[in-house]
Design an enzyme around this catalytic site. Structure first.
Site, mmCIF file in Angstrom:
data_model
loop_
_atom_site.group_PDB
_atom_site.id
_atom_site.type_symbol
_atom_site.label_atom_id
_atom_site.label_comp_id
_atom_site.label_asym_id
_atom_site.label_seq_id
_atom_site.Cartn_x
_atom_site.Cartn_y
_atom_site.Cartn_z
ATOM 1 N N GLY A 1 7.909 3.202 -10.558
ATOM 2 C CA GLY A 1 7.707 1.791 -10.217
ATOM 3 C C GLY A 1 6.472 1.169 -10.827
ATOM 4 O O GLY A 1 5.915 1.651 -11.827
ATOM 5 N N GLY B 1 -8.886 -15.425 -10.129
ATOM 6 C CA GLY B 1 -8.654 -14.730 -8.859
ATOM 7 C C GLY B 1 -9.585 -13.549 -8.662
ATOM 8 O O GLY B 1 -9.563 -12.603 -9.451
ATOM 9 N N VAL C 1 -8.202 -7.915 -5.757
ATOM 10 C CA VAL C 1 -8.319 -6.516 -6.162
ATOM 11 C C VAL C 1 -8.057 -6.314 -7.654
ATOM 12 O O VAL C 1 -8.817 -5.645 -8.348
ATOM 13 C CB VAL C 1 -7.339 -5.639 -5.353
ATOM 14 N N THR D 1 -3.648 -13.753 -9.360
ATOM 15 C CA THR D 1 -3.642 -14.600 -8.160
ATOM 16 C C THR D 1 -2.593 -14.139 -7.154
ATOM 17 O O THR D 1 -2.070 -14.934 -6.391
ATOM 18 C CB THR D 1 -3.401 -16.071 -8.562
ATOM 19 N N ALA E 1 0.556 0.928 -2.399
ATOM 20 C CA ALA E 1 1.463 2.041 -2.671
ATOM 21 C C ALA E 1 1.606 2.956 -1.454
ATOM 22 O O ALA E 1 2.712 3.398 -1.131
ATOM 23 C CB ALA E 1 0.942 2.829 -3.866
ATOM 24 N N HIS F 1 -24.011 19.319 4.278
ATOM 25 C CA HIS F 1 -25.131 18.705 3.568
ATOM 26 C C HIS F 1 -25.300 19.387 2.217
ATOM 27 O O HIS F 1 -25.217 20.612 2.152
ATOM 28 C CB HIS F 1 -26.414 18.889 4.386
HETATM 29 P P1 FAD Z 1 7.351 -0.973 -6.986
HETATM 30 O O1 FAD Z 1 6.331 0.042 -7.292
HETATM 31 O O2 FAD Z 1 7.154 -2.341 -7.543
HETATM 32 O O3 FAD Z 1 8.732 -0.372 -7.505
HETATM 33 C C1 FAD Z 1 9.915 -1.098 -7.475
HETATM 34 C C2 FAD Z 1 10.832 -0.560 -8.554
HETATM 35 O O4 FAD Z 1 12.123 -1.092 -8.344
HETATM 36 C C3 FAD Z 1 10.448 -0.981 -9.973
HETATM 37 O O5 FAD Z 1 10.303 0.161 -10.785
HETATM 38 C C4 FAD Z 1 11.619 -1.848 -10.465
HETATM 39 O O6 FAD Z 1 11.937 -1.618 -11.811
HETATM 40 C C5 FAD Z 1 12.750 -1.346 -9.584
HETATM 41 N N1 FAD Z 1 13.787 -2.337 -9.341
HETATM 42 C C6 FAD Z 1 13.662 -3.616 -8.905
HETATM 43 N N2 FAD Z 1 14.857 -4.181 -8.720
HETATM 44 C C7 FAD Z 1 15.779 -3.234 -9.031
HETATM 45 C C8 FAD Z 1 17.188 -3.205 -9.030
HETATM 46 N N3 FAD Z 1 17.913 -4.254 -8.637
HETATM 47 N N4 FAD Z 1 17.799 -2.070 -9.444
HETATM 48 C C9 FAD Z 1 17.090 -0.981 -9.836
HETATM 49 N N5 FAD Z 1 15.740 -0.955 -9.827
HETATM 50 C C10 FAD Z 1 15.113 -2.066 -9.438
HETATM 51 N N6 FAD Z 1 -1.675 -0.055 -4.706
HETATM 52 C C11 FAD Z 1 -2.446 0.911 -4.164
HETATM 53 O O7 FAD Z 1 -2.187 1.339 -3.036
HETATM 54 N N7 FAD Z 1 -3.521 1.422 -4.843
HETATM 55 C C12 FAD Z 1 -3.857 0.992 -6.068
HETATM 56 O O8 FAD Z 1 -4.824 1.478 -6.649
HETATM 57 C C13 FAD Z 1 -3.078 -0.022 -6.664
HETATM 58 N N8 FAD Z 1 -3.371 -0.482 -7.886
HETATM 59 C C14 FAD Z 1 -2.589 -1.446 -8.458
HETATM 60 C C15 FAD Z 1 -2.935 -1.929 -9.708
HETATM 61 C C16 FAD Z 1 -2.178 -2.900 -10.313
HETATM 62 C C17 FAD Z 1 -2.568 -3.409 -11.672
HETATM 63 C C18 FAD Z 1 -1.017 -3.402 -9.647
HETATM 64 C C19 FAD Z 1 -0.152 -4.432 -10.301
HETATM 65 C C20 FAD Z 1 -0.665 -2.939 -8.402
HETATM 66 C C21 FAD Z 1 -1.452 -1.961 -7.787
HETATM 67 N N9 FAD Z 1 -1.172 -1.477 -6.510
HETATM 68 C C22 FAD Z 1 -1.972 -0.525 -5.933
HETATM 69 C C23 FAD Z 1 -0.013 -1.967 -5.746
HETATM 70 C C24 FAD Z 1 1.160 -0.960 -5.865
HETATM 71 O O9 FAD Z 1 1.479 -0.767 -7.220
HETATM 72 C C25 FAD Z 1 2.363 -1.459 -5.089
HETATM 73 O O10 FAD Z 1 1.991 -1.754 -3.763
HETATM 74 C C26 FAD Z 1 3.471 -0.411 -5.069
HETATM 75 O O11 FAD Z 1 3.859 -0.066 -6.369
HETATM 76 C C27 FAD Z 1 4.679 -0.912 -4.282
HETATM 77 O O12 FAD Z 1 5.662 0.065 -4.283
HETATM 78 P P2 FAD Z 1 7.204 -0.300 -4.137
HETATM 79 O O13 FAD Z 1 7.934 0.998 -4.200
HETATM 80 O O14 FAD Z 1 7.415 -1.180 -2.982
HETATM 81 O O15 FAD Z 1 7.577 -1.172 -5.417
HETATM 82 P P1 NAI Z 2 -5.087 -10.868 -4.333
HETATM 83 O O1 NAI Z 2 -4.236 -11.530 -3.330
HETATM 84 O O2 NAI Z 2 -5.831 -9.629 -3.978
HETATM 85 O O3 NAI Z 2 -6.162 -11.908 -4.890
HETATM 86 C C1 NAI Z 2 -5.805 -13.141 -5.453
HETATM 87 C C2 NAI Z 2 -7.023 -14.040 -5.543
HETATM 88 O O4 NAI Z 2 -6.700 -15.175 -6.343
HETATM 89 C C3 NAI Z 2 -7.481 -14.586 -4.179
HETATM 90 O O5 NAI Z 2 -8.858 -14.351 -4.040
HETATM 91 C C4 NAI Z 2 -7.120 -16.069 -4.252
HETATM 92 O O6 NAI Z 2 -7.989 -16.863 -3.471
HETATM 93 C C5 NAI Z 2 -7.275 -16.350 -5.749
HETATM 94 N N1 NAI Z 2 -6.534 -17.529 -6.252
HETATM 95 C C6 NAI Z 2 -5.260 -17.898 -5.950
HETATM 96 N N2 NAI Z 2 -4.929 -19.031 -6.623
HETATM 97 C C7 NAI Z 2 -6.008 -19.387 -7.371
HETATM 98 C C8 NAI Z 2 -6.295 -20.458 -8.286
HETATM 99 N N3 NAI Z 2 -5.387 -21.402 -8.587
HETATM 100 N N4 NAI Z 2 -7.510 -20.526 -8.879
HETATM 101 C C9 NAI Z 2 -8.441 -19.574 -8.594
HETATM 102 N N5 NAI Z 2 -8.230 -18.529 -7.737
HETATM 103 C C10 NAI Z 2 -7.036 -18.434 -7.142
HETATM 104 O O7 NAI Z 2 -4.096 -10.607 -5.575
HETATM 105 P P2 NAI Z 2 -4.190 -9.630 -6.817
HETATM 106 O O8 NAI Z 2 -5.593 -9.282 -7.147
HETATM 107 O O9 NAI Z 2 -3.354 -10.288 -7.856
HETATM 108 O O10 NAI Z 2 -3.479 -8.312 -6.302
HETATM 109 C C11 NAI Z 2 -2.096 -8.326 -5.914
HETATM 110 C C12 NAI Z 2 -1.768 -7.173 -5.022
HETATM 111 O O11 NAI Z 2 -1.871 -5.934 -5.695
HETATM 112 C C13 NAI Z 2 -2.693 -7.127 -3.822
HETATM 113 O O12 NAI Z 2 -1.912 -7.420 -2.691
HETATM 114 C C14 NAI Z 2 -3.196 -5.731 -3.766
HETATM 115 O O13 NAI Z 2 -2.947 -5.171 -2.514
HETATM 116 C C15 NAI Z 2 -2.427 -4.962 -4.831
HETATM 117 N N6 NAI Z 2 -3.386 -4.133 -5.579
HETATM 118 C C16 NAI Z 2 -4.040 -3.141 -4.919
HETATM 119 C C17 NAI Z 2 -5.003 -2.396 -5.548
HETATM 120 C C18 NAI Z 2 -5.728 -1.357 -4.785
HETATM 121 O O14 NAI Z 2 -5.291 -1.013 -3.699
HETATM 122 N N7 NAI Z 2 -6.822 -0.818 -5.299
HETATM 123 C C19 NAI Z 2 -5.365 -2.616 -6.947
HETATM 124 C C20 NAI Z 2 -4.647 -3.710 -7.533
HETATM 125 C C21 NAI Z 2 -3.684 -4.404 -6.864
#
Ligand code: FAD
Ligand code: NAI
Length: 462
Positions: A40, A176, A179, A267, A317, A441
């Site tokens: 995913g 934004g 995270v 965002t 995740a 420690h």
């Molecule tokens: P996804 O991981 O989005 O998986 C869904 C899958 O379903 C995809 O592979 C897609 O191709 C497939 N799919 C969709 N529709 C269909 C369909 N109709 N048929 C077949 N396949 C389909 N979370 C953390 O906890 N820690 C982190 O450090 C973290 N870092 C992140 C960094 C970034 C840059 C991003 C973008 C996200 C990050 N997240 C992090 C968030 C995390 O990736 C998601 O919360 C997590 O992947 C959600 O899992 P999911 O299984 O719900 O969906």
């Molecule tokens: P976010 O919801 O964490 O942050 C979006 C930010 O954009 C907010 O601060 C909001 O106020 C701002 N914003 C919205 N519209 C705007 C505008 N027009 N102009 C300026 N600022 C604006 O969303 P983000 O960073 O895109 O992450 C998405 C999801 O991915 C999160 O829900 C997060 O849980 C997940 N994620 C988790 C990670 C982790 O667990 N380490 C790492 C990366 C992503």
């Protein structure tokens, strides 16, 4: 007769974990995934590649900033960004292949392609219908768009483009201060980009404990981040591979612009349900695009469940994984459960930021009588030895019962340290329980104990 007991749609951390648990519980299971690889968003374009780049860029920063302080002399390393990308791609490949191996080991069929629920108990992939007693939707999320901003994944990118830039940009504007913006901004700031974050609110990381958020922003500024706060981005113009970000300052409604080589739109993300066919079957989707479920992840369509980013709750995740395991248990007739009060959040910057449970602001608003135990990493010998004394732990406990209500920290290893408090909270522990537990420690974890001691008669090294 059904082909399967369960078909999971989506092979991300929600879907693949669900499929594995279903198979472990003796259910005949298939997982439909449209990507070339399993895992995913998380494994392919999220958690894993971002952490690989954070690790590489942090190592570079350490080598260029801290090595000589420890007597490690010699030529500083230079960055071969292509090689760094190869390293990241290798990490992703190793992990996605690992899931493929786990599927084979657990005898889970991977049905390749995008699935549509064509009838109750039927998922069609590339014209072939597959029958299942139960269907679990785990289709995840995608980056949300911003009006007036067109993403080309070259000059104006989402996190996916930011993970695969062909070269390190001289300047990057991050829209934004959430995270994604701060993690990916950290990668490029460490590699030499001039990073400016434009944020709508007047504080970073919405929802985070305010004290931690302020300290975090101060530390990021020290690392070279620039912030334009209280600014709503209106549009982005691109020309000849350069971008101009137009924003409005909320305090006086004035317009301003900032130029950048690359603009990262961070965002937020939105649930992904395109082509799924759920609504056509009468399935309920909320105004925010989330599939609605009950406490046992059942949708309003019989035999169809949903988990992960596509439903309500934090888009994390580990939250998706927990729901994946729990829904498998429910389908198998067991008691699947997720404790939504104890889901940690971690930002993998340097230092790391972590939290679990209630923030001080939430406790105030709920009228809860609480106490605070705080401890600075300046009093932690191990943190000081690695130049990371700047940060603190804040433990919140009930004023009368001493029961732990939340924990917020910024400092070395915060993303691992937080789990001590998660376990404590699962067991309904008091701050004193943590304070009375022997901590080795010298470890960073002593700071957790000291914060717990500070909830009682006082920390020792403060
Ligand atoms: P996804 O991981 O989005 O998986 C869904 C899958 O379903 C995809 O592979 C897609 O191709 C497939 N799919 C969709 N529709 C269909 C369909 N109709 N048929 C077949 N396949 C389909 N979370 C953390 O906890 N820690 C982190 O450090 C973290 N870092 C992140 C960094 C970034 C840059 C991003 C973008 C996200 C990050 N997240 C992090 C968030 C995390 O990736 C998601 O919360 C997590 O992947 C959600 O899992 P999911 O299984 O719900 O969906
Ligand atoms: P976010 O919801 O964490 O942050 C979006 C930010 O954009 C907010 O601060 C909001 O106020 C701002 N914003 C919205 N519209 C705007 C505008 N027009 N102009 C300026 N600022 C604006 O969303 P983000 O960073 O895109 O992450 C998405 C999801 O991915 C999160 O829900 C997060 O849980 C997940 N994620 C988790 C990670 C982790 O667990 N380490 C790492 C990366 C992503």
């Amino acid at each position: 007769m059904s082909d399967y007991d369960v078909i999971v749609i989506g092979g991300g951390p929600g879907g693949y974990v669900c499929a594995i648990r279903c198979a472990q519980l003796g259910l005949k299971t298939a997982c439909v995934e449209g990507r070339e690889t399993l895992g995913g968003t998380c494994l392919n374009v999220g958690c894993i590649p971002s952490k690989a780049l954070l690790h590489a860029s942090h190592s570079y920063h350490e080598a260029t900033h801290n090595f000589t302080k420890m007597g490690l002399m010699g030529k500083s390393p230079s960055v071969d960004f292509g090689k760094m990308q190869e390293y990241k791609d290798g990490v992703v490949e190793g992990n996605t292949k690992g899931i493929e191996f786990l599927f084979k080991k657990n005898k889970i069929d991977w049905i390749k392609g995008y699935g549509t629920i064509t009838a109750a108990g039927e998922v069609t992939v590339d014209g072939t219908a597959h029958k299942a007693k139960n269907i679990v939707i785990a289709t995840g999320s995608e980056p949300s768009s911003l009006p007036g901003v067109e993403v080309d994944e070259k000059t104006v990118v989402t996190s996916t483009g930011a993970l695969a830039l062909p070269k390190i940009p001289k300047s990057m504007v991050v829209i934004g201060a959430g995270v994604i913006g701060l993690e990916m901004g950290s990668v490029y700031a460490r590699l030499g980009s001039e990073v400016t974050v434009v944020e709508f609110l007047d504080h970073i990381t919405p929802g985070m404990d305010a004290e931690i958020s302020k300290t975090f922003q101060r530390m990021l500024k020290k690392q070279g981040f620039k912030f334009i706060m209280g600014a709503a981005v209106q549009s982005v113009d691109t020309s000849k591979g350069k971008a101009k970000v137009n924003y409005k300052l909320r305090k006086d409604d004035s317009d301003a612009t900032i130029d950048a080589d690359v603009v990262l739109v961070a965002t937020g993300r939105k649930p992904f349900t395109d082509g799924l066919g759920f609504e056509a079957l009468g399935g309920t989707i909320s105004k925010r695009g989330q599939i609605e479920t009950d406490d046992h992840w059942r949708t309003n369509v019989a035999g169809v469940y949903a988990i992960g980013d596509v439903i309500d709750g934090p888009m994390l995740a580990h939250k998706a994984e927990d729901e994946g395991m729990a829904v498998a248990e429910v389908i198998a007739g067991k008691h699947g459960h997720v404790n939504y009060n104890v889901i940690p959040g971690v930002i993998y910057t340097a230092p790391e930021v972590a939290n679990v449970g209630k923030t001080e602001e939430e406790l105030k608003e709920a009228g809860v009588d609480y106490k605070i135990g705080k401890f600075s990493f300046m009093g932690n010998a191990r943190a000081k030895a690695i130049f990371q004394g700047d940060g603190f732990v804040k433990l919140l406990a009930d004023a009368k019962t001493d029961r732990i209500l939340g924990c917020h920290l910024i400092g070395p290893g915060a993303g691992d340290l937080i789990h001590e408090i998660c376990v404590a909270m699962e067991f309904g522990a008091s701050a004193q329980d943590v304070a009375l537990t022997c901590h080795a420690h010298p470890t960073f974890s002593e700071a957790m104990r000291e914060a717990a001691l500070a909830c009682g008669d006082g920390a020792i090294h403060a």
